[in-house]
Design an enzyme around this catalytic site. Structure first.
Site, PDB file in Angstrom:
ATOM      1  N   LYS A  44       0.819  -1.360  -0.073  1.00  0.00           N
ATOM      2  CA  LYS A  44       0.082   0.107   0.089  1.00  0.00           C
ATOM      3  C   LYS A  44       1.058   1.344  -0.010  1.00  0.00           C
ATOM      4  CE  LYS A  44      -2.414  -0.528   3.777  1.00  0.00           C
ATOM      5  NZ  LYS A  44      -2.048  -1.978   4.396  1.00  0.00           N
ATOM      6  N   ARG A  51      -9.626   1.926   8.874  1.00  0.00           N
ATOM      7  CA  ARG A  51      -9.149   0.519   8.876  1.00  0.00           C
ATOM      8  C   ARG A  51     -10.453  -0.157   9.544  1.00  0.00           C
ATOM      9  NH1 ARG A  51      -3.371   1.064   9.137  1.00  0.00           N
ATOM     10  NH2 ARG A  51      -2.353  -0.569   9.262  1.00  0.00           N
ATOM     11  N   ARG A  85      10.735  -5.889   4.624  1.00  0.00           N
ATOM     12  CA  ARG A  85      10.555  -4.428   4.440  1.00  0.00           C
ATOM     13  C   ARG A  85      11.476  -3.523   5.372  1.00  0.00           C
ATOM     14  NH1 ARG A  85       4.644  -2.471   5.146  1.00  0.00           N
ATOM     15  NH2 ARG A  85       4.591  -3.683   6.875  1.00  0.00           N
ATOM     16  N   ARG A  96      11.079  -1.845  10.795  1.00  0.00           N
ATOM     17  CA  ARG A  96       9.794  -1.241  11.833  1.00  0.00           C
ATOM     18  C   ARG A  96      10.053  -2.465  12.944  1.00  0.00           C
ATOM     19  NH1 ARG A  96       4.446  -0.255   8.099  1.00  0.00           N
ATOM     20  NH2 ARG A  96       3.669  -1.244  10.116  1.00  0.00           N
ATOM     21  N   ARG A 112      -1.836  -8.184  13.378  1.00  0.00           N
ATOM     22  CA  ARG A 112      -2.103  -7.225  12.487  1.00  0.00           C
ATOM     23  C   ARG A 112      -2.812  -7.953  11.572  1.00  0.00           C
ATOM     24  NH1 ARG A 112       3.577  -5.667  11.561  1.00  0.00           N
ATOM     25  NH2 ARG A 112       3.092  -4.261  10.064  1.00  0.00           N
TER      26      ARG A 112
HETATM   27  P1  AMP Z   1       0.812   1.023   9.217  1.00  0.00           P
HETATM   28  O1  AMP Z   1       1.893   1.709   8.929  1.00  0.00           O
HETATM   29  O2  AMP Z   1      -0.454   1.360   8.418  1.00  0.00           O
HETATM   30  O3  AMP Z   1       0.785  -0.577   8.983  1.00  0.00           O
HETATM   31  O4  AMP Z   1       0.341   1.073  10.746  1.00  0.00           O
HETATM   32  C1  AMP Z   1       0.889   0.863  11.717  1.00  0.00           C
HETATM   33  C2  AMP Z   1       0.301   0.520  12.988  1.00  0.00           C
HETATM   34  O5  AMP Z   1      -0.472   1.979  13.288  1.00  0.00           O
HETATM   35  C3  AMP Z   1      -1.050  -0.404  12.758  1.00  0.00           C
HETATM   36  O6  AMP Z   1      -0.550  -1.595  13.025  1.00  0.00           O
HETATM   37  C4  AMP Z   1      -1.787   0.312  13.806  1.00  0.00           C
HETATM   38  O7  AMP Z   1      -1.449  -0.026  15.244  1.00  0.00           O
HETATM   39  C5  AMP Z   1      -1.489   1.927  13.757  1.00  0.00           C
HETATM   40  N1  AMP Z   1      -2.803   2.516  13.003  1.00  0.00           N
HETATM   41  C6  AMP Z   1      -2.373   2.866  11.588  1.00  0.00           C
HETATM   42  N2  AMP Z   1      -3.611   3.183  11.104  1.00  0.00           N
HETATM   43  C7  AMP Z   1      -4.402   3.313  11.793  1.00  0.00           C
HETATM   44  C8  AMP Z   1      -5.847   3.628  12.001  1.00  0.00           C
HETATM   45  N3  AMP Z   1      -6.539   3.984  10.890  1.00  0.00           N
HETATM   46  N4  AMP Z   1      -6.457   2.921  13.141  1.00  0.00           N
HETATM   47  C9  AMP Z   1      -6.051   2.580  14.184  1.00  0.00           C
HETATM   48  N5  AMP Z   1      -4.576   2.239  14.099  1.00  0.00           N
HETATM   49  C10 AMP Z   1      -4.045   2.365  13.282  1.00  0.00           C
END
Ligand code: AMP
Length: 220
Positions: free
Chosen positions: A13, A88, A127, A160, A172
């Site tokens: 993404k 989400r 990643r 990360r 996740r």
């Molecule tokens: P990502 O980089 O999109 O994988 O996001 C990393 C982490 O941030 C996720 O595993 C969640 O813990 C948190 N996170 C990101 N976006 C959201 C969202 N829209 N709602 C809740 N938690 C989020």
């Protein structure tokens, strides 16, 4: 144009959103990146969000929704944005509809990226991200020109924390299935969904898919 990136962790993404942003000029708004920046700077929001993120759980809406609302009110997002990581859940999608409707806007396009599950875990483990400009690389599929160094800004790439923790990876993916995947139907019903398969097994990766999406956006 307001575009949403949907897809499980590891589908690409962030990479696709970055490429579309570069070609269209719409800002890429990644909730994960905003959280990680706050965690790095040890802000109040970052300290609170880290409790959830490090475990692979969703950050509560009381924190996430106002943060996105604020970011969408910035000048660079007034004509469009690419939302990467938000919404989400169905509740967040409804909130987003409300936020955009207040200024007469709506979600115009939802790009749903799908990847076979066995590839997803490998992609999360391989990643690497740039802590400075937020570019994403992959040691196997999309390596930087110089090992461990960001192509764009020369910063040292990092892994990360939640990509190096197997429990967080599984959590996740579970949350994606349970809470996020219902959004596919939500947006299909609104006739804004475009599904794309990204997989090494069919030699279809982020670069090809992004190019097709950019052509589609420009034809609109
Ligand atoms: P990502 O980089 O999109 O994988 O996001 C990393 C982490 O941030 C996720 O595993 C969640 O813990 C948190 N996170 C990101 N976006 C959201 C969202 N829209 N709602 C809740 N938690 C989020």
């Amino acid at each position: 144009m307001y575009i949403i990136m949907l897809g499980a962790q590891g589908t690409g993404k962030g990479t696709v959103a970055g490429l579309i942003s570069k070609e269209t000029g719409f800002p890429q708004i990644s909730t994960g990146d905003i959280f990680r920046q706050n965690i790095k700077e040890k802000t109040e929001l970052g300290i609170e969000a880290d409790k959830y993120i490090s475990q692979g759980n969703l950050v509560p809406d009381e924190i996430t929704v106002p943060m996105v609302t604020n970011r969408l009110s910035d000048k660079d997002a007034e004509n469009g944005a690419i939302l990467d990581g938000f919404p989400r859940t169905i509740e967040q999608a409804q909130k987003l509809d409300e936020i955009l409707a207040k200024s007469g806007k709506k979600v115009d396009l939802v790009i749903n990226l799908t990847t076979p599950r066995e590839e997803l875990i490998d992609r999360m483990i391989t990643r690497r991200v740039c802590p400075k400009c937020k570019a994403t690389f992959n040691t196997k599929l999309h390596p930087p020109k110089v090992d461990g160094i960001c192509d764009n800004c020369g910063e040292t790439l990092v892994q990360r924390e939640d990509d190096s923790n197997p429990e967080a990876i599984n959590r996740r993916l579970e949350i994606y299935e349970e809470k996020t995947s219902p959004l596919v139907e939500y947006y299909a019903d609104k006739n804004v969904l475009r599904t794309e398969v990204i997989s090494t097994s069919i030699n279809r990766l982020a670069d090809v898919v992004s190019k097709e999406i950019v052509e589609f956006i420009k034809s609109k």
